[in-house]
Scaffold this active site. Sequence first.
Site, short mmCIF file in Angstrom:
data_model
loop_
_atom_site.label_atom_id
_atom_site.label_comp_id
_atom_site.label_asym_id
_atom_site.label_seq_id
_atom_site.Cartn_x
_atom_site.Cartn_y
_atom_site.Cartn_z
N ILE A 264 0.89 -1.18 0.00
CA ILE A 264 0.00 0.00 0.00
C ILE A 264 0.92 1.22 0.00
CG2 ILE A 264 -0.30 -0.15 2.51
CD1 ILE A 264 -3.05 1.27 2.11
N ALA A 265 0.64 2.14 -0.90
CA ALA A 265 1.50 3.33 -0.98
C ALA A 265 0.71 4.50 -1.53
CB ALA A 265 2.70 3.05 -1.87
N GLU B 36 2.43 -7.26 7.21
CA GLU B 36 3.69 -7.05 7.93
C GLU B 36 4.15 -5.62 7.69
OE1 GLU B 36 3.97 -9.78 5.61
OE2 GLU B 36 3.58 -11.36 7.07
N ASN C 47 8.82 1.75 10.56
CA ASN C 47 7.91 2.53 9.71
C ASN C 47 6.77 3.11 10.56
OD1 ASN C 47 6.38 3.63 7.67
ND2 ASN C 47 6.48 1.83 6.33
N TYR D 297 -2.07 1.94 10.44
CA TYR D 297 -2.79 0.69 10.74
C TYR D 297 -3.44 0.75 12.13
CZ TYR D 297 0.03 -0.80 6.78
OH TYR D 297 0.62 -0.88 5.54
C1 LIG Z 1 2.05 4.66 4.90
C2 LIG Z 1 1.31 5.53 3.88
C3 LIG Z 1 0.57 4.62 2.90
C4 LIG Z 1 0.30 6.42 4.64
O1 LIG Z 1 -0.43 7.17 3.69
P1 LIG Z 1 -0.88 8.70 4.00
O2 LIG Z 1 -1.80 9.11 2.93
O3 LIG Z 1 0.33 9.51 4.20
O4 LIG Z 1 -1.62 8.50 5.39
P2 LIG Z 1 -2.90 9.30 5.93
O5 LIG Z 1 -2.77 10.74 5.56
O6 LIG Z 1 -4.13 8.58 5.50
O7 LIG Z 1 -2.69 9.16 7.49
C5 LIG Z 1 -3.03 7.96 8.14
C6 LIG Z 1 -2.38 7.93 9.51
O8 LIG Z 1 -0.99 7.75 9.32
C7 LIG Z 1 -0.31 8.49 10.32
N1 LIG Z 1 0.60 9.43 9.68
C8 LIG Z 1 0.44 10.07 8.49
N2 LIG Z 1 1.54 10.80 8.21
C9 LIG Z 1 2.38 10.62 9.27
C10 LIG Z 1 3.68 11.10 9.57
N3 LIG Z 1 4.34 11.92 8.74
N4 LIG Z 1 4.26 10.70 10.74
C11 LIG Z 1 3.62 9.86 11.58
N5 LIG Z 1 2.38 9.36 11.34
C12 LIG Z 1 1.78 9.75 10.20
C13 LIG Z 1 -1.31 9.21 11.14
O9 LIG Z 1 -1.52 8.47 12.30
C14 LIG Z 1 -2.54 9.19 10.29
O10 LIG Z 1 -3.70 9.07 11.03
P3 LIG Z 1 -4.44 10.38 11.65
O11 LIG Z 1 -4.57 11.34 10.51
O12 LIG Z 1 -5.74 9.80 12.12
O13 LIG Z 1 -3.55 10.87 12.71
C15 LIG Z 1 2.28 6.47 3.12
O14 LIG Z 1 3.03 7.21 4.06
C16 LIG Z 1 3.26 5.76 2.21
O15 LIG Z 1 2.96 5.55 1.02
N6 LIG Z 1 4.42 5.37 2.75
C17 LIG Z 1 5.45 4.67 1.94
C18 LIG Z 1 5.03 3.26 1.64
C19 LIG Z 1 4.80 2.45 2.92
O16 LIG Z 1 5.58 2.53 3.86
N7 LIG Z 1 3.72 1.64 2.91
C20 LIG Z 1 3.38 0.80 4.03
C21 LIG Z 1 4.09 -0.49 3.92
S1 LIG Z 1 3.72 -1.57 5.29
#
Ligand SMILES: CC(C)(COP(=O)(O)OP(=O)(O)OC[C@H]1O[C@@H](n2cnc3c(N)ncnc32)[C@H](O)[C@@H]1OP(=O)(O)O)[C@@H](O)C(=O)NCCC(=O)NCCS
Length: 158
Positions: free
Chosen positions: A75-76, A109, A114, A121
């Site tokens: 998921i990204a 996982e 991260n 999650y």
């Molecule tokens: C992980 C990922 C999919 C999250 O997507 P996102 O669109 O940024 O996330 P959201 O804006 O929906 O935020 C969801 C939650 O993530 C957390 N979050 C988002 N950005 C964050 C940051 N910079 N630091 C810490 N927590 C963060 C928050 O808890 C947030 O929930 P909240 O808004 O209720 O507080 C994205 O960061 C990503 O693509 N990361 C790289 C790929 C990856 O690591 N995938 C997961 C593999 S297991």
Amino acid sequence: MKRLVFKYREMIMSDIKAIMDIETDVYPTPWTRMSFINELRHNKYASYFVMLYDDEIIAYGGIWNIVDEAHITNIAVKKSWQGKGFGSKMLSFLEDQAEIKGAKAITLEVRESNVTAKNLYENNGYDSWGVRPKYYTDNNEDAVVMWKILDKESKLDE
Ligand SMILES: CC(C)(COP(=O)(O)OP(=O)(O)OC[C@H]1O[C@@H](n2cnc3c(N)ncnc32)[C@H](O)[C@@H]1OP(=O)(O)O)[C@@H](O)C(=O)NCCC(=O)NCCS
């Protein structure tokens, strides 16, 4: 003012170039192009989806459905779209797709380090069930195993 229009659809082969641009930008050890090709072409348990803003892919993700369990494989969210709630939306969409295909629980996982993904999650109802030591071979990092029970009936009662 223009209304933002987002939609989801199944990932197709011609998406892979745009997906690889995101994948290599957001992961320290990205999947290869061949991994996506193999998943789309040969894995009968796999389903992959993209989220689009107009014609731009801004997020994607995949699941394996095996009997009544689903496994999130990837998921990204594109970097410029992160932190705006799209990760949560993509996750919720994957859960719905998993349930449609019969899953009663979903697992994944995540790298111990991260924090963003672990927050994503945890804030969406996943619990840590244990650790797979040295799961990631690039740096011997542990994986946290997380599970969520999917239960449409209880969601309707909320
Ligand atoms: C992980 C990922 C999919 C999250 O997507 P996102 O669109 O940024 O996330 P959201 O804006 O929906 O935020 C969801 C939650 O993530 C957390 N979050 C988002 N950005 C964050 C940051 N910079 N630091 C810490 N927590 C963060 C928050 O808890 C947030 O929930 P909240 O808004 O209720 O507080 C994205 O960061 C990503 O693509 N990361 C790289 C790929 C990856 O690591 N995938 C997961 C593999 S297991």
